[in-house]
Design an enzyme around this catalytic site. Structure first.
Site, mmCIF file in Angstrom:
data_model
loop_
_atom_site.group_PDB
_atom_site.id
_atom_site.type_symbol
_atom_site.label_atom_id
_atom_site.label_comp_id
_atom_site.label_asym_id
_atom_site.label_seq_id
_atom_site.Cartn_x
_atom_site.Cartn_y
_atom_site.Cartn_z
ATOM 1 N N ARG A 162 28.793 42.343 44.779
ATOM 2 C CA ARG A 162 28.471 42.772 46.142
ATOM 3 C C ARG A 162 28.911 44.216 46.407
ATOM 4 N NH1 ARG A 162 26.200 39.133 44.753
ATOM 5 N NH2 ARG A 162 25.984 37.075 45.686
ATOM 6 N N SER A 211 25.083 35.160 53.869
ATOM 7 C CA SER A 211 26.423 34.618 53.654
ATOM 8 C C SER A 211 27.445 35.487 54.378
ATOM 9 C CB SER A 211 26.739 34.582 52.163
ATOM 10 O OG SER A 211 25.880 33.694 51.486
ATOM 11 N N GLU A 281 31.328 39.536 53.853
ATOM 12 C CA GLU A 281 30.148 40.015 53.121
ATOM 13 C C GLU A 281 29.173 40.646 54.100
ATOM 14 O OE1 GLU A 281 26.562 38.109 50.419
ATOM 15 O OE2 GLU A 281 28.616 37.477 50.020
#
Length: 300
Positions: A162, A211, A281
């Site tokens: 990420r 998410s 996130e």
């Protein structure tokens, strides 16, 4: 500019959460040249940020100072050549995957399970179903804060979980991806499977984002959240999804502050229960309602 340039724009309609304040300016460049000229002329004192589909962002109720750039249809091309495909940063991931399938190109199916655009996926090295952007990426075209075009290899992006390690003022224009030819019917079967899995496991028909928290090394965020007793917990109009507790939901009246406070509460409960610190996130952008500069998101 030749594109659209509007002041005091309500950002809630742009976001999947359907919440948040206003942006000082929203600029939709007509094409790459228009974007470059804007960046050359823009005052260095005026912050600039790019949003894609705003599927994985939370825009605070105090709004976003400066200029928000949103890339449109002229940044949404998809061109196949040999065993690769170049895709514009403005194209939604799901459309990229379906377009590839239609032409008999495989390897992009997992993109259909990632909300947002190609540019957003590149910026955060998004992933789903065991694959990440870096696994299929060859190179990218970017434009820097001074309006200059650069071509960077996947190695130069130094992607990790990420994360993409290039300057935040670089704007993605396109990505070149590895593909291979395969029967359309086989590719479509995998797309259908991903679609079914998403509908069964995620609250995709509700006002939600992607998410909420990253998976800590060795753990699944949703399992930690569930074990901490957070499934279904609410703050104001925001709620932790009953279906998948790593998703936050706007039940209809949630402010961005409700959603952020709920996320903070989940972090605290998980920390108390497991000793593990969850990391957002979802990207939190802009100012709190009181517009306190101390709380301004540093990633602007």
């Amino acid at each position: 500019v030749r594109g659209s340039y509007k002041s005091n724009v309500e950002m809630a309609p742009y976001t999947w959460f359907r919440g948040g304040g206003t942006a000082s300016v929203v600029f939709r460049p007509y094409d790459q040249e228009d974007l470059s000229k804007f960046l050359v002329q823009n005052s260095k004192d005026v912050p600039v940020m790019v949003i894609g589909a705003a599927s994985n962002v939370l825009i605070r109720d105090g709004g976003i100072p400066g200029v928000v750039i949103k890339l449109g249809k002229n940044f949404s091309s998809i061109n196949f050549k040999g065993d690769s495909v170049r895709i514009g940063a403005g194209l939604p991931n799901s459309i990229a995957a379906r377009s590839a399938a239609k032409e008999g190109y495989s390897g992009l199916e997992f993109l259909s399970g990632i909300p947002g655009t190609i540019g957003g996926g590149l910026r955060m090295n998004a992933g789903a179903y065991g694959k990440e952007f870096k696994d299929i990426l060859i190179e990218v075209e970017v434009i820097d804060g001074c309006g200059s075009l650069k071509v960077l290899s996947v190695e130069e992006l130094a992607m990790s979980y990420r994360k993409c390690s290039i300057p935040k003022n670089y704007i993605f224009l396109s990505g070149l991806f590895k593909t291979s030819k395969e029967a359309t019917s086989k590719i479509q079967m995998r797309l259908d499977e991903i679609k079914t899995r998403r509908h069964e496991s995620q609250p995709i028909t509700q006002k939600t984002g992607g998410s909420t928290f990253k998976n800590p090394i060795g753990y699944k965020a949703w399992k930690l959240i569930d074990a901490a007793g957070c499934r279904g917990v609410s703050v104001g109009g925001a709620m932790v999804s009953e279906q998948h507790c790593n998703f936050l939901i706007n039940k209809g009246s949630a402010t961005a502050t409700d959603l952020e406070n709920l996320g903070n509460l989940v972090q605290q409960k998980v920390q108390d229960a497991s000793g593990i610190a969850l990391e957002w996130e979802i990207k939190i952008l802009g100012l709190l309602r009181d517009r306190d500069p101390k709380h301004e998101e540093v990633s602007l």
